[in-house]
Design a protein around this motif. Structure first.
Motif, PDB file in Angstrom:
ATOM      1  N   ILE A   2      44.150   0.805  72.634  1.00  0.00           N
ATOM      2  CA  ILE A   2      42.699   0.765  72.780  1.00  0.00           C
ATOM      3  C   ILE A   2      42.306   1.684  73.930  1.00  0.00           C
ATOM      4  O   ILE A   2      42.917   1.664  75.005  1.00  0.00           O
ATOM      5  CB  ILE A   2      42.210  -0.671  73.053  1.00  0.00           C
ATOM      6  N   GLY A  61      46.376   8.771  69.097  1.00  0.00           N
ATOM      7  CA  GLY A  61      47.092   7.539  68.831  1.00  0.00           C
ATOM      8  C   GLY A  61      46.284   6.270  69.040  1.00  0.00           C
ATOM      9  O   GLY A  61      46.822   5.164  68.976  1.00  0.00           O
ATOM     10  N   VAL A  62      44.999   6.412  69.283  1.00  0.00           N
ATOM     11  CA  VAL A  62      44.135   5.263  69.561  1.00  0.00           C
ATOM     12  C   VAL A  62      43.618   4.663  68.254  1.00  0.00           C
ATOM     13  O   VAL A  62      43.237   5.384  67.329  1.00  0.00           O
ATOM     14  CB  VAL A  62      42.954   5.692  70.460  1.00  0.00           C
ATOM     15  N   THR A  63      43.602   3.348  68.182  1.00  0.00           N
ATOM     16  CA  THR A  63      43.053   2.662  67.005  1.00  0.00           C
ATOM     17  C   THR A  63      41.628   2.178  67.228  1.00  0.00           C
ATOM     18  O   THR A  63      40.831   2.133  66.287  1.00  0.00           O
ATOM     19  CB  THR A  63      43.918   1.452  66.627  1.00  0.00           C
ATOM     20  N   SER A  64      41.301   1.806  68.479  1.00  0.00           N
ATOM     21  CA  SER A  64      39.968   1.276  68.780  1.00  0.00           C
ATOM     22  C   SER A  64      39.451   1.889  70.075  1.00  0.00           C
ATOM     23  O   SER A  64      40.233   2.211  70.980  1.00  0.00           O
ATOM     24  CB  SER A  64      40.006  -0.245  68.928  1.00  0.00           C
ATOM     25  N   SER A  84      36.224  10.722  67.568  1.00  0.00           N
ATOM     26  CA  SER A  84      36.900   9.515  67.079  1.00  0.00           C
ATOM     27  C   SER A  84      37.164   9.597  65.590  1.00  0.00           C
ATOM     28  O   SER A  84      38.240   9.218  65.105  1.00  0.00           O
ATOM     29  CB  SER A  84      36.069   8.272  67.405  1.00  0.00           C
ATOM     30  N   GLY A  88      40.948   9.718  63.684  1.00  0.00           N
ATOM     31  CA  GLY A  88      41.364   8.610  62.837  1.00  0.00           C
ATOM     32  C   GLY A  88      41.187   7.239  63.469  1.00  0.00           C
ATOM     33  O   GLY A  88      41.852   6.268  63.072  1.00  0.00           O
ATOM     34  N   VAL A  89      40.286   7.129  64.452  1.00  0.00           N
ATOM     35  CA  VAL A  89      40.004   5.832  65.076  1.00  0.00           C
ATOM     36  C   VAL A  89      39.467   4.869  64.019  1.00  0.00           C
ATOM     37  O   VAL A  89      38.639   5.226  63.191  1.00  0.00           O
ATOM     38  CB  VAL A  89      38.987   6.001  66.228  1.00  0.00           C
ATOM     39  N   ARG A  90      39.934   3.636  64.070  1.00  0.00           N
ATOM     40  CA  ARG A  90      39.577   2.657  63.036  1.00  0.00           C
ATOM     41  C   ARG A  90      38.468   1.690  63.451  1.00  0.00           C
ATOM     42  O   ARG A  90      37.929   0.972  62.613  1.00  0.00           O
ATOM     43  CB  ARG A  90      40.822   1.855  62.634  1.00  0.00           C
ATOM     44  N   HIS A  91      38.108   1.691  64.737  1.00  0.00           N
ATOM     45  CA  HIS A  91      37.057   0.770  65.177  1.00  0.00           C
ATOM     46  C   HIS A  91      36.430   1.296  66.463  1.00  0.00           C
ATOM     47  O   HIS A  91      37.130   1.526  67.454  1.00  0.00           O
ATOM     48  CB  HIS A  91      37.633  -0.631  65.404  1.00  0.00           C
ATOM     49  N   THR A 178      39.841  -6.843  69.796  1.00  0.00           N
ATOM     50  CA  THR A 178      41.173  -7.335  69.455  1.00  0.00           C
ATOM     51  C   THR A 178      41.190  -8.259  68.248  1.00  0.00           C
ATOM     52  O   THR A 178      42.266  -8.640  67.779  1.00  0.00           O
ATOM     53  CB  THR A 178      41.781  -8.088  70.658  1.00  0.00           C
TER      54      THR A 178
END
Length: 284
Positions: A2, A61-64, A84, A88-91, A178
């Motif tokens: 994150i 490499g960040v997801t959120s 973002s 490929g950020v997902r949130h 989270t």
């Protein structure tokens, strides 16, 4: 992973700290030396939203992402949303403000946040908006007057506001970052009570163990003081916001903190007790 932005601010600092206590977190900071969240699990990327290279490094490499708007005059949210999406950020969880959902709020800062929210909706990145009311920590601006003369000076002393502890806003944000199922939702966040500046002054006096006096500013004096600190459009936005508060537009209490986190929202007296040292001793 994150990514937290605004980690030197009232809410971002708390978000970064809560996340760091549970696992690794990455922080994008314009001034890393001001960060209070440190440790082996905290990765710091120095840079700002306008530096696309730094932004790309922070997003790798960040997801959120927890996004705090930095400036009402720069396209910060557009830059972060675009980068973002490409990373490929997902949130994307954005710190916004409760006023954006209130039709009578048309000041500059509210209009910018509405536009920012729309930009994020259109980015293609799944989003959540956390929309707090006024932060209790805004009363820290009273500290110089309290220390020098025991006086609080502010507009509309009897106008109530359901102000919120930044720690509670951060707890909501971390729950959203989270957890699952928050995409496409907006959460209004308030404290547990509507309280006026005059009442806040009385509670601070009790915590400090000494009398404080409240002096209500007229609009002209307040405007002069704001113009000494902010650009004219921002100062006018604060004045417009204060007018809405005087009309009762900021008194509504919502149960979001308890519903999402399972813990009751902190009242102002708790915030004041925890921050009494910030107001110091009365100077002789």
């Amino acid at each position: 992973m994150i990514l937290v932005t605004g980690a030197t601010g009232a809410v971002g600092r708390e978000v970064a700290g809560l996340l760091a206590a549970a696992g690794p977190v990455r922080v994008l900071a314009r001034r890393p030396e001001r960060l209070t969240v440190r440790g082996p699990g905290v990765e710091v990327v120095a840079g700002e939203y306008g530096d696309r290279g730094a932004l790309d490094r922070a997003l790798k490499g960040v997801t959120s992402v927890f996004l705090v708007t930095n400036s009402p005059t720069e396209p910060d949210d557009e830059r972060v949303a675009t980068a973002s999406a490409e990373a490929g950020v997902r949130h994307l969880v954005k710190l916004s403000m409760m006023a954006v959902e209130e039709p009578g709020a048309e000041d500059l800062i509210t209009r910018v946040q509405r536009r920012n929210e729309q930009t994020i909706r259109e980015s293609g990145v799944p989003w959540t908006f956390v929309r707090p009311r006024t932060f209790m920590s805004n009363t820290l601006s009273w500290a110089p007057g309290i220390r020098s003369s025991g006086v609080v000076r502010a507009l509309y002393g009897d106008a109530p506001v359901a102000c919120v502890d930044p720690r509670d806003v951060a707890a909501v944000a971390v729950h959203v970052l989270t957890g699952a199922g928050h995409e496409g939702r907006a959460y209004a966040v308030s404290g547990p009570e509507a309280i006026s500046a005059r009442e806040q002054t009385a509670q601070l006096a009790r915590e400090l163990g000494r009398p404080l006096r409240f002096e209500e500013l007229d609009r002209k004096t307040a405007r002069t003081a704001l113009l000494a600190r902010y650009p004219a459009p921002v100062a006018e936005a604060f004045l417009e916001s204060a007018e809405r508060q005087s009309a009762g537009a900021k008194a509504a209490v919502v149960p979001t903190v308890g519903e999402l986190t399972g813990a009751a929202a902190r009242p102002f007296r708790t915030w004041a007790a925890d921050h009494r040292d910030a107001f110091g001793e009365l100077k002789p």
